[in-house]
Each structure stands twice: as structure tokens, then as C-alpha cells.
Design a protein around this motif. Structure first.
Motif, PDB file in Angstrom:
ATOM      1  N   THR A  62       0.707  -1.122   0.075  1.00 52.28           N
ATOM      2  CA  THR A  62       0.125  -0.052   0.013  1.00 52.28           C
ATOM      3  C   THR A  62       0.918   1.167   0.052  1.00 52.28           C
ATOM      4  OG1 THR A  62      -1.583  -1.036   1.142  1.00 52.28           O
ATOM      5  CG2 THR A  62      -1.902   1.100   1.308  1.00 52.28           C
ATOM      6  N   ASP A  63       0.598   2.342  -0.973  1.00 51.16           N
ATOM      7  CA  ASP A  63       1.397   3.247  -0.805  1.00 51.16           C
ATOM      8  C   ASP A  63       0.500   4.532  -1.739  1.00 51.16           C
ATOM      9  OD1 ASP A  63       3.673   5.093  -0.721  1.00 51.16           O
ATOM     10  OD2 ASP A  63       5.066   3.852  -1.837  1.00 51.16           O
ATOM     11  N   VAL A  64       1.127   5.618  -1.404  1.00 54.12           N
ATOM     12  CA  VAL A  64       0.317   6.613  -1.850  1.00 54.12           C
ATOM     13  C   VAL A  64       0.454   6.879  -3.505  1.00 54.12           C
ATOM     14  CG1 VAL A  64       0.244   9.458  -1.907  1.00 54.12           C
ATOM     15  CG2 VAL A  64       0.518   8.084   0.066  1.00 54.12           C
ATOM     16  N   GLU A  65      -0.503   7.330  -4.269  1.00 53.63           N
ATOM     17  CA  GLU A  65      -0.396   7.464  -5.793  1.00 53.63           C
ATOM     18  C   GLU A  65      -1.087   8.914  -6.035  1.00 53.63           C
ATOM     19  OE1 GLU A  65      -1.863   4.191  -8.404  1.00 53.63           O
ATOM     20  OE2 GLU A  65      -1.074   2.820  -7.002  1.00 53.63           O
ATOM     21  N   GLY A  66      -0.553   9.344  -7.299  1.00 51.85           N
ATOM     22  CA  GLY A  66      -1.205  10.406  -7.585  1.00 51.85           C
ATOM     23  C   GLY A  66      -1.411  10.083  -9.302  1.00 51.85           C
TER      24      GLY A  66
ATOM     25  N   SER B 246     -11.010   4.959  -7.874  1.00 57.28           N
ATOM     26  CA  SER B 246     -11.685   3.928  -7.661  1.00 57.28           C
ATOM     27  C   SER B 246     -11.225   2.970  -6.625  1.00 57.28           C
ATOM     28  CB  SER B 246     -12.257   3.165  -8.976  1.00 57.28           C
ATOM     29  OG  SER B 246     -11.349   2.315  -9.414  1.00 57.28           O
ATOM     30  N   LYS B 247      -9.825   2.968  -6.503  1.00 51.61           N
ATOM     31  CA  LYS B 247      -8.992   2.079  -5.426  1.00 51.61           C
ATOM     32  C   LYS B 247      -8.629   2.882  -4.434  1.00 51.61           C
ATOM     33  CE  LYS B 247      -7.874  -1.176  -9.327  1.00 51.61           C
ATOM     34  NZ  LYS B 247      -6.818  -1.985  -9.824  1.00 51.61           N
ATOM     35  N   ILE B 248      -8.647   3.945  -4.311  1.00 56.54           N
ATOM     36  CA  ILE B 248      -8.252   4.930  -3.020  1.00 56.54           C
ATOM     37  C   ILE B 248      -8.966   4.313  -1.834  1.00 56.54           C
ATOM     38  CG2 ILE B 248      -7.875   7.011  -1.946  1.00 56.54           C
ATOM     39  CD1 ILE B 248      -7.444   8.202  -4.561  1.00 56.54           C
ATOM     40  N   ILE B 249      -7.932   3.957  -1.025  1.00 56.61           N
ATOM     41  CA  ILE B 249      -8.746   3.616   0.473  1.00 56.61           C
ATOM     42  C   ILE B 249      -8.368   4.643   1.487  1.00 56.61           C
ATOM     43  CG2 ILE B 249      -8.359   1.100   0.220  1.00 56.61           C
ATOM     44  CD1 ILE B 249      -5.603   1.147   1.735  1.00 56.61           C
ATOM     45  N   GLU B 250      -7.453   5.634   1.183  1.00 54.89           N
ATOM     46  CA  GLU B 250      -7.639   6.801   2.124  1.00 54.89           C
ATOM     47  C   GLU B 250      -6.846   7.823   1.429  1.00 54.89           C
ATOM     48  OE1 GLU B 250      -5.236   6.224   5.648  1.00 54.89           O
ATOM     49  OE2 GLU B 250      -5.173   7.944   6.155  1.00 54.89           O
ATOM     50  N   TYR B 251      -7.425   9.102   1.269  1.00 56.33           N
ATOM     51  CA  TYR B 251      -7.071  10.318   0.629  1.00 56.33           C
ATOM     52  C   TYR B 251      -5.952  10.870   1.573  1.00 56.33           C
ATOM     53  CZ  TYR B 251     -10.497  10.025  -3.143  1.00 56.33           C
ATOM     54  OH  TYR B 251     -11.351   9.642  -3.980  1.00 56.33           O
ATOM     55  N   VAL B 252      -5.097  11.363   0.757  1.00 57.98           N
ATOM     56  CA  VAL B 252      -3.667  12.011   1.409  1.00 57.98           C
ATOM     57  C   VAL B 252      -3.787  13.639   0.902  1.00 57.98           C
ATOM     58  CG1 VAL B 252      -1.231  11.963   1.502  1.00 57.98           C
ATOM     59  CG2 VAL B 252      -2.706   9.839   1.561  1.00 57.98           C
ATOM     60  N   LYS B 253      -3.341  14.404   1.702  1.00 60.79           N
ATOM     61  CA  LYS B 253      -3.260  15.733   1.249  1.00 60.79           C
ATOM     62  C   LYS B 253      -1.926  16.131   0.726  1.00 60.79           C
ATOM     63  CE  LYS B 253      -6.647  17.637   4.540  1.00 60.79           C
ATOM     64  NZ  LYS B 253      -6.881  17.911   5.914  1.00 60.79           N
ATOM     65  N   GLU B 254      -1.952  16.891  -0.152  1.00 60.98           N
ATOM     66  CA  GLU B 254      -0.647  17.288  -0.839  1.00 60.98           C
ATOM     67  C   GLU B 254       0.442  17.717   0.080  1.00 60.98           C
ATOM     68  OE1 GLU B 254      -1.182  19.621  -4.423  1.00 60.98           O
ATOM     69  OE2 GLU B 254       0.598  18.971  -5.162  1.00 60.98           O
TER      70      GLU B 254
END
Ligand code: ZN
Length: 157
Positions: A85-89, A144-152
Motif C-alpha cells: 500500500t502506497d500513495v499514488e497520484g 476507484s481504488k483509493i482507500i485513504e485520501y492524502v493531502k498534498e
């Protein structure tokens, strides 16, 4: 060189199952070059053809590692293992970031710009980038796959 406009969400082309490439010609090579120029100009690590308005199964990935720029035409994931699990943009979602779980490693079968088949094994961030781009070719968006949004402002590095 040409920098193409990047299609941002919402747009039908971003949710379209793209067509297989059957002709490996000069036009394809030009598109690959333009996609590369566009990806570099946008400071991205990958770009899929539908993101520049082209309904074809073409993607490029360059995470700045020893693989250089990987051109994937008609790519298919034939094996995948593990989970990470990792952050994507995404260049089609400016300012949107989120945690996405994906297989940690993948084996991909694809064609190169001359139509020759090759196999590629990737893991970690490279595998993530490849999976993100292949999803685009199937009209699947990372949101559609984001489990948790991350702020910039919370992004590392
Ligand atoms: Zn994307």
C-alpha cells in the motif's frame, strides 16, 4: 517534439477500455515520443495513451531508475504477487493523492514499438506505476481504488 494536452477527469476517454495496437509504424513511434515529452514536461512517472486522448493500449513508465523509459504496448499482467500500500497520484487528477493497495510484484507481457513481445518483472514502486498505467488502458482510474485520501501537503519528499 510535442507536448500534448493531458486529459483530466472527468472525460469519457479516461473510462474507456482501449483498443489493441495492431500497426507498429512511424505514427506509433511519433506518439510514443510525444507521450514521453508530455510525461517529462508534466513531471510524471508514467502516462497512458487515453490520457492524451488516444484510445489505444499504449503506456510509458519512467520512475527514474535503471530501467529508463519502458514502453508498454498491449501490456498484460500475467503474474502478480504480494501486496503493498502506497500513495499514488495521477496526471489526470491534479492535486489528488491517495493510498492504493496493489500487488507488490508483477510479471508483464507486452510488445515494444516494433511489435516484439517481451516479458518484464517489476516490484515495488515500478510495479505500482506499471499497474496504474495498465489500469488506464482498461478505463480503471486510481480514484476507484483509493482507500485513504492524502493531502498534498502531507506527501513525503
Ligand atoms: Zn494515472
Amino acid at each position: 517534439m510535442a507536448i500534448l494536452p493531458i486529459v483530466t477527469y472527468p472525460a469519457d476517454i479516461l473510462e474507456t477500455n482501449c483498443e489493441r495496437v495492431t500497426v507498429f509504424d512511424k505514427k506509433l513511434r511519433k506518439l510514443l515520443q510525444d507521450m514521453y515529452d508530455t510525461m517529462v514536461a508534466a513531471d510524471g512517472v508514467g502516462l497512458a495513451a487515453p490520457q492524451v486522448g488516444v484510445n489505444q493500449r499504449i503506456a510509458i513508465v519512467d520512475i527514474g531508475d535503471e530501467h529508463g523509459t519502458i514502453e508498454l504496448i498491449n501490456p498484460e499482467i500475467i503474474e502478480s504477487h504480494g501486496e503493498d500500500t502506497d500513495v499514488e497520484g495521477c496526471l489526470s487528477f491534479p492535486g489528488v493523492y491517495g493510498k492504493v493497495s496493489r500487488p507488490y510484484s508483477v510479471k508483464v507481457k507486452a510488445q515494444d514499438r516494433k511489435g516484439r513481445y517481451f516479458l518484464l518483472k517489476a516490484n515495488g514502486f515500478l510495479a505500482r506505476a506499471i499497474q496504474h498505467e495498465i489500469d488506464h488502458l482498461n478505463g480503471i482510474l486510481f480514484t476507484s481504488k483509493i482507500i485513504e485520501y492524502v493531502k498534498e501537503e502531507e506527501l513525503e519528499g
